[in-house]
Scaffold this active site. Structure first.
Site, PDB file in Angstrom:
ATOM      1  N   LYS A 171      -3.787   4.758  13.142  1.00  0.00           N
ATOM      2  CA  LYS A 171      -4.988   4.445  12.448  1.00  0.00           C
ATOM      3  C   LYS A 171      -4.610   3.594  11.108  1.00  0.00           C
ATOM      4  O   LYS A 171      -3.939   4.299  10.168  1.00  0.00           O
ATOM      5  CB  LYS A 171      -5.938   5.619  12.193  1.00  0.00           C
ATOM      6  CG  LYS A 171      -7.206   4.763  11.588  1.00  0.00           C
ATOM      7  CD  LYS A 171      -7.588   5.662  10.333  1.00  0.00           C
ATOM      8  CE  LYS A 171      -8.202   4.772   9.405  1.00  0.00           C
ATOM      9  NZ  LYS A 171      -8.106   3.589   8.960  1.00  0.00           N
ATOM     10  N   CYS A 280       3.288   4.674  -3.862  1.00  0.00           N
ATOM     11  CA  CYS A 280       3.339   5.872  -4.078  1.00  0.00           C
ATOM     12  C   CYS A 280       4.408   6.746  -5.070  1.00  0.00           C
ATOM     13  O   CYS A 280       4.168   7.568  -5.875  1.00  0.00           O
ATOM     14  CB  CYS A 280       3.075   6.705  -2.820  1.00  0.00           C
ATOM     15  SG  CYS A 280       4.431   6.360  -1.917  1.00  0.00           S
ATOM     16  N   GLU A 379      -2.607   9.124 -10.801  1.00  0.00           N
ATOM     17  CA  GLU A 379      -2.076   7.913 -10.296  1.00  0.00           C
ATOM     18  C   GLU A 379      -3.031   6.736 -10.444  1.00  0.00           C
ATOM     19  O   GLU A 379      -4.244   6.874  -9.841  1.00  0.00           O
ATOM     20  CB  GLU A 379      -1.726   8.188  -8.694  1.00  0.00           C
ATOM     21  CG  GLU A 379      -1.205   7.280  -8.141  1.00  0.00           C
ATOM     22  CD  GLU A 379      -0.705   7.661  -6.667  1.00  0.00           C
ATOM     23  OE1 GLU A 379      -1.674   8.402  -5.762  1.00  0.00           O
ATOM     24  OE2 GLU A 379       0.207   7.421  -6.258  1.00  0.00           O
TER      25      GLU A 379
HETATM   26  P1  NAD Z   1      -6.626   6.612   1.162  1.00  0.00           P
HETATM   27  O1  NAD Z   1      -6.502   8.193   1.229  1.00  0.00           O
HETATM   28  O2  NAD Z   1      -8.065   6.496   0.907  1.00  0.00           O
HETATM   29  O3  NAD Z   1      -6.606   6.117   3.007  1.00  0.00           O
HETATM   30  C1  NAD Z   1      -5.178   6.571   3.596  1.00  0.00           C
HETATM   31  C2  NAD Z   1      -5.509   6.277   4.908  1.00  0.00           C
HETATM   32  O4  NAD Z   1      -6.417   7.307   5.104  1.00  0.00           O
HETATM   33  C3  NAD Z   1      -6.335   4.924   5.256  1.00  0.00           C
HETATM   34  O5  NAD Z   1      -5.892   4.585   6.509  1.00  0.00           O
HETATM   35  C4  NAD Z   1      -7.869   5.562   5.452  1.00  0.00           C
HETATM   36  O6  NAD Z   1      -8.738   4.688   6.213  1.00  0.00           O
HETATM   37  C5  NAD Z   1      -7.634   7.086   5.874  1.00  0.00           C
HETATM   38  N1  NAD Z   1      -8.935   7.775   5.609  1.00  0.00           N
HETATM   39  C6  NAD Z   1      -9.754   7.558   4.506  1.00  0.00           C
HETATM   40  N2  NAD Z   1     -10.599   8.475   4.535  1.00  0.00           N
HETATM   41  C7  NAD Z   1     -10.340   9.456   5.693  1.00  0.00           C
HETATM   42  C8  NAD Z   1     -10.770  10.642   6.017  1.00  0.00           C
HETATM   43  N3  NAD Z   1     -11.731  11.247   5.647  1.00  0.00           N
HETATM   44  N4  NAD Z   1     -10.214  11.089   7.133  1.00  0.00           N
HETATM   45  C9  NAD Z   1      -9.142  10.654   7.807  1.00  0.00           C
HETATM   46  N5  NAD Z   1      -8.493   9.500   7.248  1.00  0.00           N
HETATM   47  C10 NAD Z   1      -9.382   8.876   6.208  1.00  0.00           C
HETATM   48  O7  NAD Z   1      -5.366   6.031   0.544  1.00  0.00           O
HETATM   49  P2  NAD Z   1      -5.378   4.650   0.349  1.00  0.00           P
HETATM   50  O8  NAD Z   1      -6.370   4.174  -0.777  1.00  0.00           O
HETATM   51  O9  NAD Z   1      -5.310   3.838   1.489  1.00  0.00           O
HETATM   52  O10 NAD Z   1      -3.730   4.274  -0.280  1.00  0.00           O
HETATM   53  C11 NAD Z   1      -3.525   4.829  -1.742  1.00  0.00           C
HETATM   54  C12 NAD Z   1      -3.116   6.303  -1.787  1.00  0.00           C
HETATM   55  O11 NAD Z   1      -1.927   6.641  -0.806  1.00  0.00           O
HETATM   56  C13 NAD Z   1      -2.583   6.524  -2.957  1.00  0.00           C
HETATM   57  O12 NAD Z   1      -3.013   7.663  -3.735  1.00  0.00           O
HETATM   58  C14 NAD Z   1      -1.066   6.621  -2.785  1.00  0.00           C
HETATM   59  O13 NAD Z   1      -0.123   7.200  -3.681  1.00  0.00           O
HETATM   60  C15 NAD Z   1      -0.973   7.080  -1.388  1.00  0.00           C
HETATM   61  N6  NAD Z   1       0.345   6.701  -0.880  1.00  0.00           N
HETATM   62  C16 NAD Z   1       1.138   7.507  -0.727  1.00  0.00           C
HETATM   63  C17 NAD Z   1       2.511   7.370   0.035  1.00  0.00           C
HETATM   64  C18 NAD Z   1       3.560   8.355   0.131  1.00  0.00           C
HETATM   65  O14 NAD Z   1       4.481   8.142   0.928  1.00  0.00           O
HETATM   66  N7  NAD Z   1       3.548   9.496  -0.669  1.00  0.00           N
HETATM   67  C19 NAD Z   1       2.466   5.967   0.382  1.00  0.00           C
HETATM   68  C20 NAD Z   1       1.644   5.030   0.304  1.00  0.00           C
HETATM   69  C21 NAD Z   1       0.403   5.505  -0.404  1.00  0.00           C
END
Ligand code: NAD
Length: 477
Positions: A171, A280, A379
């Site tokens: 997803k 991240c 962050e």
């Molecule tokens: P997010 O957590 O909002 O979304 C990540 C994914 O989760 C998306 O595909 C989103 O649609 C899905 N999602 C959202 N709500 C959900 C739910 N209730 N149940 C299941 N899935 C759900 O994060 P974002 O805004 O897409 O990305 C930014 C964040 O991701 C930042 O906090 C960043 O640090 C983190 N990040 C971490 C890494 C890592 O490797 N540690 C890498 C990239 C991004």
């Protein structure tokens, strides 16, 4: 109009609804993706399970490796096309989009080579016994991917999961799906069987949640925010499903007075401006030895002033942020800084060609940021670097460890003993000495401690997470 990709076919959503795809460089819609449903997730899980039972589980590891190698070659062949898709979808400067396509190919290449090198052990036990261990795949793995590096993060988790013998339901983020839908087509062209890679697009609270709760998913790898990571872990806990969580960071770059500043300055800047700070593992806190605090800030300030931000296709130092709410988030942090009287050292420039409707933010260097202020704790996920001084090694360690996160740390010093002491004392999943590689190479295990998550992806280590170990004890007398 884009479709889900299930069992090697483009499939519309059962919802009959779509979500607009927005170009962050001008804020305008230019395509549509499917707004998926739990029923769509179910169809993808069934397709995956069928592939696992009928084909994938029976393939020799070397044959799996050949298929992944063919996919790697296909990605390389289509690298320019994939980079162009990602560039427009995510607002990435050309060099970043190209680097992401190259990394995607590299993940499949690395894990193609690993397929037939993953094996168990024999264990000396009691007289009359032989004991061996097998590394078995989980079966159908679920992968929830964010928008900041869709291709890289897809490659990181899907290539490793397939190599370990699993099949995947993915997803992507609703803000960045297009490159992954194209990669799934390339996988079919490379000969991967129908159901090995399935992609369901849509919102997190609809598709993501359904995936996390689905009883047919046997392992979940999630990359995203700590808040959603908690929800995923709770959903998985209901049925005791293993999870790998790659969450955020507030990673320190620590510069001692004896550091090679000529080498450090460009790396420090890149670690926060790469991908417009939406990384991240961005090096978003800068801890500077008080002996060099003023001269280093002066050098960095001059360099920040040279940085230029503009539409992705202009290939400047930074492109736009992903969406308006992300831009607003960065603005909120910067207005908090102003209210708190945190001094601004320097900012880059948004070029005149950048449309007002795009989501631009000039890279910003702040100094004397109090360690407990939210600018030093949370962050931001934008190009904002928070600098603060330290007076000795103990204080540097205390500041480095003074957040809820622990993903990556960078340490700049020529003192070999201090390099090792710092590497031991800093709480993080990766430590770079005299360098900073947001996430590092494909070969290097990556992941967090504390609220940055748990489990490791990348490198050979990832294969252990995508398998479960079975111990077989044979009593033969
Ligand atoms: P997010 O957590 O909002 O979304 C990540 C994914 O989760 C998306 O595909 C989103 O649609 C899905 N999602 C959202 N709500 C959900 C739910 N209730 N149940 C299941 N899935 C759900 O994060 P974002 O805004 O897409 O990305 C930014 C964040 O991701 C930042 O906090 C960043 O640090 C983190 N990040 C971490 C890494 C890592 O490797 N540690 C890498 C990239 C991004």
């Amino acid at each position: 109009m884009q479709h889900h990709y299930i069992a090697n076919a483009a499939v519309p959503s059962s919802s009959g609804r779509t979500i607009a795809v927005i170009d962050p460089s001008d804020g305008q819609p230019y395509d549509e993706i499917q707004r998926g449903t739990p029923e769509d997730v179910d169809a993808a899980v069934q397709a995956a399970q069928q592939c696992y039972d009928s084909v994938w589980r029976k393939l020799a590891p070397a044959e799996r490796g050949r298929l992944l190698q063919r996919l790697s070659a296909k990605i390389t062949e289509h690298a320019e096309e994939l980079a162009a898709i990602e560039q427009r979808d995510c607002g990435k400067p050309t060099k970043q989009a190209r680097a992401d396509a190259a990394a995607l190919a590299r993940y499949f290449e690395f894990y193609a080579g690993a397929c037939d090198k993953l094996h168990g052990e024999t264990i000396p036990y009691q007289e009359g016994f032989s004991v061996l261990t097998w590394r078995e795949p989980h079966g159908v793995t679920g992968h929830i991917v964010p928008w900041n590096y869709p291709m890289q993060i897809f490659g990181r988790c899907v290539a490793a999961a397939l190599a370990a013998g699993n099949v995947c339901v993915v997803k992507p983020s609703e803000d960045a799906c297009l490159s992954l839908l194209r990669v799934a087509q390339l996988a079919a062209e490379a000969g991967l069987p129908a159901g090995a890679i399935n992609i369901v697009t849509g919102y997190g609270h609809e598709v993501g949640e359904a995936l996390a709760r689905h009883p047919g998913i046997h392992h979940i790898s999630f990359t995203g925010s700590p808040k959603v990571g908690t929800l995923i872990q709770q959903a998985a806990a209901e049925r005791h499903c293993p999870v790998t969580l790659e969450l955020g960071g507030k990673s320190p770059q620590i510069v001692f007075a004896d550091a090679d500043l000529d080498a450090a300055v460009p790396v420090i800047i890149n670690a926060i401006v790469q991908n417009a700070g939406q990384t991240c593992s961005a090096g978003s806190r800068l801890l500077i030895d008080s002996l060099i605090y003023e001269p280093l800030l002066e050098r960095l300030g001059l360099a920040f002033e040279q940085l230029r931000v503009g539409p992705a296709a202009m290939d400047l130092d930074l492109g736009p942020l992903i969406r308006q709410s992300q831009q607003q988030r960065v603005w909120d942090f910067l207005s908090d800084a102003q209210v708190a009287g945190i001094p601004l050292v320097a900012q880059g420039t948004v070029v005149d060609e950048a449309p007002d409707t795009g989501y631009y933010q000039a890279p910003t260097l702040l100094r004397d940021v109090p360690a407990q202020h939210r600018l030093a704790q949370q962050e931001i996920f934008g190009p904002v670097l928070a600098a603060m001084p330290f007076h000795d090694e103990d204080e540097a360690v205390a500041l480095a460890n003074a957040t809820q996160f622990g993903l990556v740390a960078g340490v700049w010093t020529r003192d070999g003993a201090r390099q090792l002491r710092m590497a031991r004392r800093v709480q993080s999943g990766q430590v770079f000495i005299n360098n900073y590689g947001a996430g590092g190479g494909v070969e290097l295990p990556f992941g967090g401690v504390k609220s940055s998550g748990h489990g490791r992806e990348k490198g050979f280590e990832a294969l252990y997470g995508f398998t479960t170990l079975k111990t077989v004890a044979i009593r033969h007398g």
